[in-house]
Design an enzyme around this catalytic site. Structure first.
Site, PDB file in Angstrom:
ATOM      1  N   TYR A   1      48.784  44.279  44.297  1.00  0.00           N
ATOM      2  CA  TYR A   1      48.963  42.962  43.664  1.00  0.00           C
ATOM      3  C   TYR A   1      49.926  43.087  42.474  1.00  0.00           C
ATOM      4  CZ  TYR A   1      47.178  38.980  40.771  1.00  0.00           C
ATOM      5  OH  TYR A   1      47.008  37.869  39.984  1.00  0.00           O
TER       6      TYR A   1
ATOM      7  N   LYS B   1      53.534  41.293  41.687  1.00  0.00           N
ATOM      8  CA  LYS B   1      53.791  40.508  40.469  1.00  0.00           C
ATOM      9  C   LYS B   1      55.010  41.042  39.721  1.00  0.00           C
ATOM     10  CE  LYS B   1      50.586  37.425  40.775  1.00  0.00           C
ATOM     11  NZ  LYS B   1      50.977  36.025  41.001  1.00  0.00           N
TER      12      LYS B   1
ATOM     13  N   SER C   1      50.634  38.436  35.944  1.00  0.00           N
ATOM     14  CA  SER C   1      49.283  38.797  35.502  1.00  0.00           C
ATOM     15  C   SER C   1      49.374  40.003  34.563  1.00  0.00           C
ATOM     16  CB  SER C   1      48.454  39.171  36.725  1.00  0.00           C
ATOM     17  OG  SER C   1      47.355  39.966  36.343  1.00  0.00           O
ATOM     18  N   SER C   2      48.371  40.140  33.704  1.00  0.00           N
ATOM     19  CA  SER C   2      48.370  41.281  32.766  1.00  0.00           C
ATOM     20  C   SER C   2      48.178  42.612  33.496  1.00  0.00           C
ATOM     21  CB  SER C   2      47.277  41.102  31.710  1.00  0.00           C
ATOM     22  OG  SER C   2      46.008  41.013  32.324  1.00  0.00           O
ATOM     23  N   CYS C   3      47.850  42.582  34.798  1.00  0.00           N
ATOM     24  CA  CYS C   3      47.690  43.855  35.522  1.00  0.00           C
ATOM     25  C   CYS C   3      49.029  44.495  35.883  1.00  0.00           C
ATOM     26  CB  CYS C   3      46.824  43.675  36.748  1.00  0.00           C
ATOM     27  SG  CYS C   3      47.630  42.732  38.007  1.00  0.00           S
TER      28      CYS C   3
ATOM     29  N   HIS D   1      36.468  37.046  40.172  1.00  0.00           N
ATOM     30  CA  HIS D   1      36.590  37.841  38.946  1.00  0.00           C
ATOM     31  C   HIS D   1      35.233  37.925  38.239  1.00  0.00           C
ATOM     32  CE1 HIS D   1      40.891  36.627  39.477  1.00  0.00           C
ATOM     33  NE2 HIS D   1      41.065  37.899  39.134  1.00  0.00           N
TER      34      HIS D   1
HETATM   35  N1  LIG Z   1      42.571  33.889  37.854  1.00  0.00           N
HETATM   36  C1  LIG Z   1      42.983  34.812  36.986  1.00  0.00           C
HETATM   37  O1  LIG Z   1      42.170  35.447  36.286  1.00  0.00           O
HETATM   38  C2  LIG Z   1      44.434  35.100  36.841  1.00  0.00           C
HETATM   39  C3  LIG Z   1      45.405  34.491  37.607  1.00  0.00           C
HETATM   40  N2  LIG Z   1      46.737  34.803  37.421  1.00  0.00           N
HETATM   41  C4  LIG Z   1      47.792  34.194  38.233  1.00  0.00           C
HETATM   42  O2  LIG Z   1      47.801  32.801  38.070  1.00  0.00           O
HETATM   43  C5  LIG Z   1      48.200  32.173  39.288  1.00  0.00           C
HETATM   44  C6  LIG Z   1      47.140  31.200  39.717  1.00  0.00           C
HETATM   45  O3  LIG Z   1      45.935  31.896  39.954  1.00  0.00           O
HETATM   46  P1  LIG Z   1      44.555  31.132  40.189  1.00  0.00           P
HETATM   47  O4  LIG Z   1      44.733  29.701  39.910  1.00  0.00           O
HETATM   48  O5  LIG Z   1      43.519  31.907  39.515  1.00  0.00           O
HETATM   49  O6  LIG Z   1      44.357  31.347  41.757  1.00  0.00           O
HETATM   50  P2  LIG Z   1      43.530  30.479  42.779  1.00  0.00           P
HETATM   51  O7  LIG Z   1      43.118  31.382  43.881  1.00  0.00           O
HETATM   52  O8  LIG Z   1      42.484  29.694  42.070  1.00  0.00           O
HETATM   53  O9  LIG Z   1      44.603  29.452  43.323  1.00  0.00           O
HETATM   54  C7  LIG Z   1      45.699  29.860  44.083  1.00  0.00           C
HETATM   55  C8  LIG Z   1      46.183  28.692  44.899  1.00  0.00           C
HETATM   56  O10 LIG Z   1      47.246  29.131  45.743  1.00  0.00           O
HETATM   57  C9  LIG Z   1      47.041  28.602  47.045  1.00  0.00           C
HETATM   58  N3  LIG Z   1      47.599  29.484  48.060  1.00  0.00           N
HETATM   59  C10 LIG Z   1      47.313  30.783  48.256  1.00  0.00           C
HETATM   60  N4  LIG Z   1      48.012  31.255  49.303  1.00  0.00           N
HETATM   61  C11 LIG Z   1      48.744  30.222  49.771  1.00  0.00           C
HETATM   62  C12 LIG Z   1      49.661  30.072  50.844  1.00  0.00           C
HETATM   63  N5  LIG Z   1      49.968  31.096  51.654  1.00  0.00           N
HETATM   64  N6  LIG Z   1      50.208  28.866  51.032  1.00  0.00           N
HETATM   65  C13 LIG Z   1      49.893  27.820  50.247  1.00  0.00           C
HETATM   66  N7  LIG Z   1      49.065  27.886  49.212  1.00  0.00           N
HETATM   67  C14 LIG Z   1      48.478  29.084  48.981  1.00  0.00           C
HETATM   68  C15 LIG Z   1      45.531  28.541  47.195  1.00  0.00           C
HETATM   69  O11 LIG Z   1      45.157  27.632  48.205  1.00  0.00           O
HETATM   70  P3  LIG Z   1      43.924  28.011  49.155  1.00  0.00           P
HETATM   71  O12 LIG Z   1      42.783  28.269  48.228  1.00  0.00           O
HETATM   72  O13 LIG Z   1      43.773  26.804  50.005  1.00  0.00           O
HETATM   73  O14 LIG Z   1      44.367  29.248  49.883  1.00  0.00           O
HETATM   74  C16 LIG Z   1      45.108  28.067  45.790  1.00  0.00           C
HETATM   75  O15 LIG Z   1      45.165  26.674  45.670  1.00  0.00           O
HETATM   76  C17 LIG Z   1      48.430  33.299  40.295  1.00  0.00           C
HETATM   77  O16 LIG Z   1      49.788  33.630  40.313  1.00  0.00           O
HETATM   78  C18 LIG Z   1      47.624  34.432  39.717  1.00  0.00           C
HETATM   79  O17 LIG Z   1      48.154  35.657  40.112  1.00  0.00           O
HETATM   80  C19 LIG Z   1      47.122  35.679  36.447  1.00  0.00           C
HETATM   81  C20 LIG Z   1      46.220  36.286  35.653  1.00  0.00           C
HETATM   82  C21 LIG Z   1      44.804  36.058  35.786  1.00  0.00           C
HETATM   83  C1  LIG Z   2      43.124  39.140  36.101  1.00  0.00           C
HETATM   84  C2  LIG Z   2      43.188  40.424  36.839  1.00  0.00           C
HETATM   85  O1  LIG Z   2      41.872  40.745  37.304  1.00  0.00           O
HETATM   86  C3  LIG Z   2      41.713  41.828  38.162  1.00  0.00           C
HETATM   87  O2  LIG Z   2      41.395  42.983  37.454  1.00  0.00           O
HETATM   88  P1  LIG Z   2      40.069  43.144  36.611  1.00  0.00           P
HETATM   89  O3  LIG Z   2      40.315  42.707  35.220  1.00  0.00           O
HETATM   90  O4  LIG Z   2      39.585  44.533  36.764  1.00  0.00           O
HETATM   91  O5  LIG Z   2      39.099  42.107  37.324  1.00  0.00           O
HETATM   92  P2  LIG Z   2      37.603  41.699  37.442  1.00  0.00           P
HETATM   93  O6  LIG Z   2      37.419  40.427  36.703  1.00  0.00           O
HETATM   94  O7  LIG Z   2      37.259  41.666  38.875  1.00  0.00           O
HETATM   95  O8  LIG Z   2      36.743  42.866  36.752  1.00  0.00           O
HETATM   96  C4  LIG Z   2      36.729  43.081  35.378  1.00  0.00           C
HETATM   97  C5  LIG Z   2      35.688  44.104  35.013  1.00  0.00           C
HETATM   98  O9  LIG Z   2      34.395  43.496  35.201  1.00  0.00           O
HETATM   99  C6  LIG Z   2      33.544  44.356  35.939  1.00  0.00           C
HETATM  100  N1  LIG Z   2      32.521  43.558  36.623  1.00  0.00           N
HETATM  101  C7  LIG Z   2      31.200  43.587  36.310  1.00  0.00           C
HETATM  102  N2  LIG Z   2      30.499  42.804  37.137  1.00  0.00           N
HETATM  103  C8  LIG Z   2      31.419  42.250  37.977  1.00  0.00           C
HETATM  104  C9  LIG Z   2      31.266  41.357  39.066  1.00  0.00           C
HETATM  105  O10 LIG Z   2      30.193  40.893  39.413  1.00  0.00           O
HETATM  106  N3  LIG Z   2      32.430  40.970  39.680  1.00  0.00           N
HETATM  107  C10 LIG Z   2      33.661  41.445  39.290  1.00  0.00           C
HETATM  108  N4  LIG Z   2      34.750  40.999  39.940  1.00  0.00           N
HETATM  109  N5  LIG Z   2      33.793  42.336  38.284  1.00  0.00           N
HETATM  110  C11 LIG Z   2      32.690  42.726  37.631  1.00  0.00           C
HETATM  111  C12 LIG Z   2      34.492  45.109  36.845  1.00  0.00           C
HETATM  112  O11 LIG Z   2      33.913  46.284  37.339  1.00  0.00           O
HETATM  113  C13 LIG Z   2      35.658  45.367  35.882  1.00  0.00           C
HETATM  114  O12 LIG Z   2      35.365  46.465  35.062  1.00  0.00           O
HETATM  115  C14 LIG Z   2      42.902  42.139  39.015  1.00  0.00           C
HETATM  116  O13 LIG Z   2      42.420  42.774  40.178  1.00  0.00           O
HETATM  117  C15 LIG Z   2      43.755  40.954  39.210  1.00  0.00           C
HETATM  118  O14 LIG Z   2      43.095  39.936  39.925  1.00  0.00           O
HETATM  119  C16 LIG Z   2      44.146  40.355  37.941  1.00  0.00           C
HETATM  120  O15 LIG Z   2      45.234  39.800  37.795  1.00  0.00           O
END
Ligand SMILES: NC(=O)C1=CN([C@@H]2O[C@H](COP(=O)(O)OP(=O)(O)OC[C@H]3O[C@@H](n4cnc5c(N)ncnc54)[C@H](OP(=O)(O)O)[C@@H]3O)[C@@H](O)[C@H]2O)C=CC1
Ligand SMILES: C[C@H]1O[C@H](OP(=O)(O)OP(=O)(O)OC[C@H]2O[C@@H](n3cnc4c(=O)[nH]c(N)nc43)[C@H](O)[C@@H]2O)[C@@H](O)[C@@H](O)C1=O
Length: 315
Positions: free
Chosen positions: A137, A141, A108-110, A180
């Site tokens: 987290y 990563k 992730s970009s974090c 998010h």
């Molecule tokens: N979403 C985003 O904005 C971003 C995501 N990423 C990365 O991309 C990847 C995918 O993320 P994303 O698709 O958003 O995440 P989701 O939460 O949508 O999906 C994650 C999946 O992993 C499964 N999972 C979690 N824990 C377990 C476990 N212990 N055993 C088996 N399966 C498990 C979940 O199943 P279940 O729901 O049933 O637990 C779910 O299907 C991750 O590595 C994330 O860090 C990176 C940057 C941004």
């Molecule tokens: C992809 C990356 O995403 C995560 O980081 P983040 O970018 O800070 O994630 P975010 O989407 O939750 O917030 C983005 C911004 O948006 C604002 N914000 C406004 N209103 C809402 C709101 O209603 N919900 C949320 N969640 N944020 C809000 C919030 O306050 C912040 O300023 C990592 O923890 C990690 O998961 C990771 O890998």
């Protein structure tokens, strides 16, 4: 990867995993193995070992993780570091033991420092302190990147790492607290429109900037790398994004427009802003021949359509 290569998509029902499934099936791959969380808990080392011994996948997409927005990351800090370290350790180690040909780890970009120079280049990793709200987290990563690199160097594996920016798309998590920003605002603005509410709360100051990539573009980038490159050719890892950012208040206005919410936006400054900017430098990925295809407004519209069809009806 050949059309009949055995491919394991870990996390196939998640945002990225489901996009990977769509992309792989559309690309003609027919031998995809999956397990739900209920069928295989990836934090359980003996179960993961047994699964890899039985299935012997040739290619692995590691898209399973404990994922959430700023509130979830900041609140469930132990769960985020423990589960992510366990999932990636178990899968990376089992993939090495079973001779997996290629693995794609999703970070992730974090991973970058809170005050990294912008746009953030791959070489900015570990050059400063992390953003506190998602440090556990991010540490997990970073460990995943370093594990892939260490296994490649010691055991000659071909494990790649990709760092996507903030993602959104069909099948996202719309939980009001733990999601998010983009799905959270779709949820809240749709609800406000349906209920005729006059205002919607947006967390933080609205000033932080974020970059957003459509999940199907992220999946396309991962498959592209797996098809065309080896770990040794892409460097330790590669950024995946669009190379453009938007302030949260502008994002909120855009979502309001797509959803048709015409009321007021109220900024709740008691909620954390997180990192001020998180713009990826995507020149390495561009040099490898890939760039994102989906227009931002179009992507939000597709996500909102999916929300109304599959999520809103169900709640
Ligand atoms: N979403 C985003 O904005 C971003 C995501 N990423 C990365 O991309 C990847 C995918 O993320 P994303 O698709 O958003 O995440 P989701 O939460 O949508 O999906 C994650 C999946 O992993 C499964 N999972 C979690 N824990 C377990 C476990 N212990 N055993 C088996 N399966 C498990 C979940 O199943 P279940 O729901 O049933 O637990 C779910 O299907 C991750 O590595 C994330 O860090 C990176 C940057 C941004
Ligand atoms: C992809 C990356 O995403 C995560 O980081 P983040 O970018 O800070 O994630 P975010 O989407 O939750 O917030 C983005 C911004 O948006 C604002 N914000 C406004 N209103 C809402 C709101 O209603 N919900 C949320 N969640 N944020 C809000 C919030 O306050 C912040 O300023 C990592 O923890 C990690 O998961 C990771 O890998």
């Amino acid at each position: 990867m050949k059309p009949d290569s055995k491919i394991y998509v870990a996390g196939h029902r998640g945002l990225v995993g489901s996009a990977l499934m769509r992309r792989l099936i559309a690309g003609g791959y027919s031998n995809i193995v999956t397990r739900t969380h209920a069928e295989l808990d990836l934090t359980n080392q003996p179960s993961v070992k047994q699964f890899f011994e039985a299935e012997r996948p040739e290619y692995v997409f590691l898209a399973a993780a404990k994922v959430g927005g700023i509130h979830a990351n900041n609140t469930y800090r132990a769960d985020f570091i423990y589960q992510n370290l366990m999932i990636e350790s178990n899968i990376i180690h089992a993939s090495c033991r079973q001779g997996v040909k290629k693995l794609m780890f999703l970070g992730s970009s974090c991973i970058y420092p809170k005050f990294s120079p912008q746009p953030m280049k791959e070489e900015h990793l570990l050059t400063g302190l992390l953003e506190p709200t998602n440090e556990p987290y991010a540490i997990a990563k970073i460990a995943g990147i370093k594990m892939c690199d260490a296994y490649n160097r010691q055991y000659g594996t071909n494990f790649m790492s990709a760092m996507p920016t903030n993602l959104y798309g069909p099948g996202d998590n719309y939980d009001p607290q733990n999601s998010h920003v983009l799905p959270a605002l779709i949820y809240r603005m749709h609800k406000a429109r349906m209920e005729g509410a006059k205002e919607v709360v947006v967390w933080g100051s609205g000033l932080p900037k974020r970059e957003f990539l459509f999940s199907d573009d992220a999946a396309d980038a991962c498959v592209y790398l797996m098809e065309k490159y080896n770990a040794s050719e892409i460097g330790e890892f590669v950024n995946i994004g669009v190379g453009k950012e938007i302030a949260i208040h502008e994002l909120a206005e855009l979502i309001a427009d797509v959803v048709g919410f015409q009321g007021e936006l109220v900024f709740d400054k008691s909620k954390p802003d997180g990192t001020p900017r998180k713009l990826l430098d995507v020149s390495r990925m561009r040099a490898l021949g890939w760039q994102a295809a989906t227009d931002f407004r179009e992507g939000i519209t597709r996500a909102y359509t999916d929300y109304r069809k599959n999520v809103f009806k169900a709640v």
